[in-house]
Design a protein around this motif. Structure first.
Motif: not given
Length: 181
Positions: A72-84, A115-127
């Motif tokens: 699916g399309a990527a929608l950044l999850k609301a959060n704090q991303y330190i030094d990312t 764009a919608e939040e879904t139950a599918i959460i993916d973590k990684g380096l996606f550009g």
């Protein structure tokens, strides 16, 4: 969307147990979530000052309907991303803030225009970069400018953000994405 005061943003950080830095970026995702529109905010925080710019935190309609990733399309999850993020070349073309650590994204694969939040959460380096849209004029529609990146639609605004970041002498940048509150 309302342009929040530094006090309001600090209160939201406290509520979410986020760290406060002398120089960092903050995004606010609009509740309106207008399809293909730059309806979000991107802020530079320097000390006790904040400057807001128009942006999108959502993928454009093109990538919501033409998936780059089968999940699916990527929608950044609301959060704090330190030094990312660090300054690098977006797609090898121009200076931008390039993702250097993993982030969490929702994967939206329903192929509609929102764009919608879904139950599918993916973590990684996606550009998932922070960059500008068109290099010469303010873009009105997201379209292909974002497949999940945080995109500033006015190139002059992006130049100000880049200048402030370079002037900070930091190597890595923290970005905190909040939902409109």
């Amino acid at each position: 969307m309302k342009k929040y005061t530094i006090e309001e943003v600090k209160a939201e950080f406290t509520k979410n147990n986020y760290k406060w830095f002398d120089f960092h970026f903050v995004g606010i995702r609009s509740q309106a979530n207008l399809p293909n529109q730059f309806d979000d905010l991107f802020g530079i925080i320097e000390g006790n000052k904040i400057e807001w710019f128009s942006c999108t935190t959502n993928p454009g309609t093109h990538w919501l309907k033409n998936l780059l990733n089968p999940k699916g399309a990527a929608l950044l999850k609301a959060n704090q991303y330190i030094d990312t993020w660090s300054i690098g070349m977006h797609q090898g073309k121009y200076k931008a803030f390039c993702q250097v650590k993993p982030v969490e994204v929702y994967r939206d694969k329903n192929l509609n225009d929102k764009a919608e939040e879904t139950a599918i959460i993916d973590k990684g380096l996606f550009g998932i970069n922070i960059h500008r849209a068109n290099e010469t004029f303010t873009s009105k529609l997201i379209d292909k400018w974002s497949a999940g990146c945080q995109v500033i639609n006015n190139p002059a605004d992006f130049a100000k953000i880049l200048f402030a970041a370079e002037s900070s002498k930091q190597k890595y940048f923290t970005y905190t994405l909040l939902k409109e509150f």
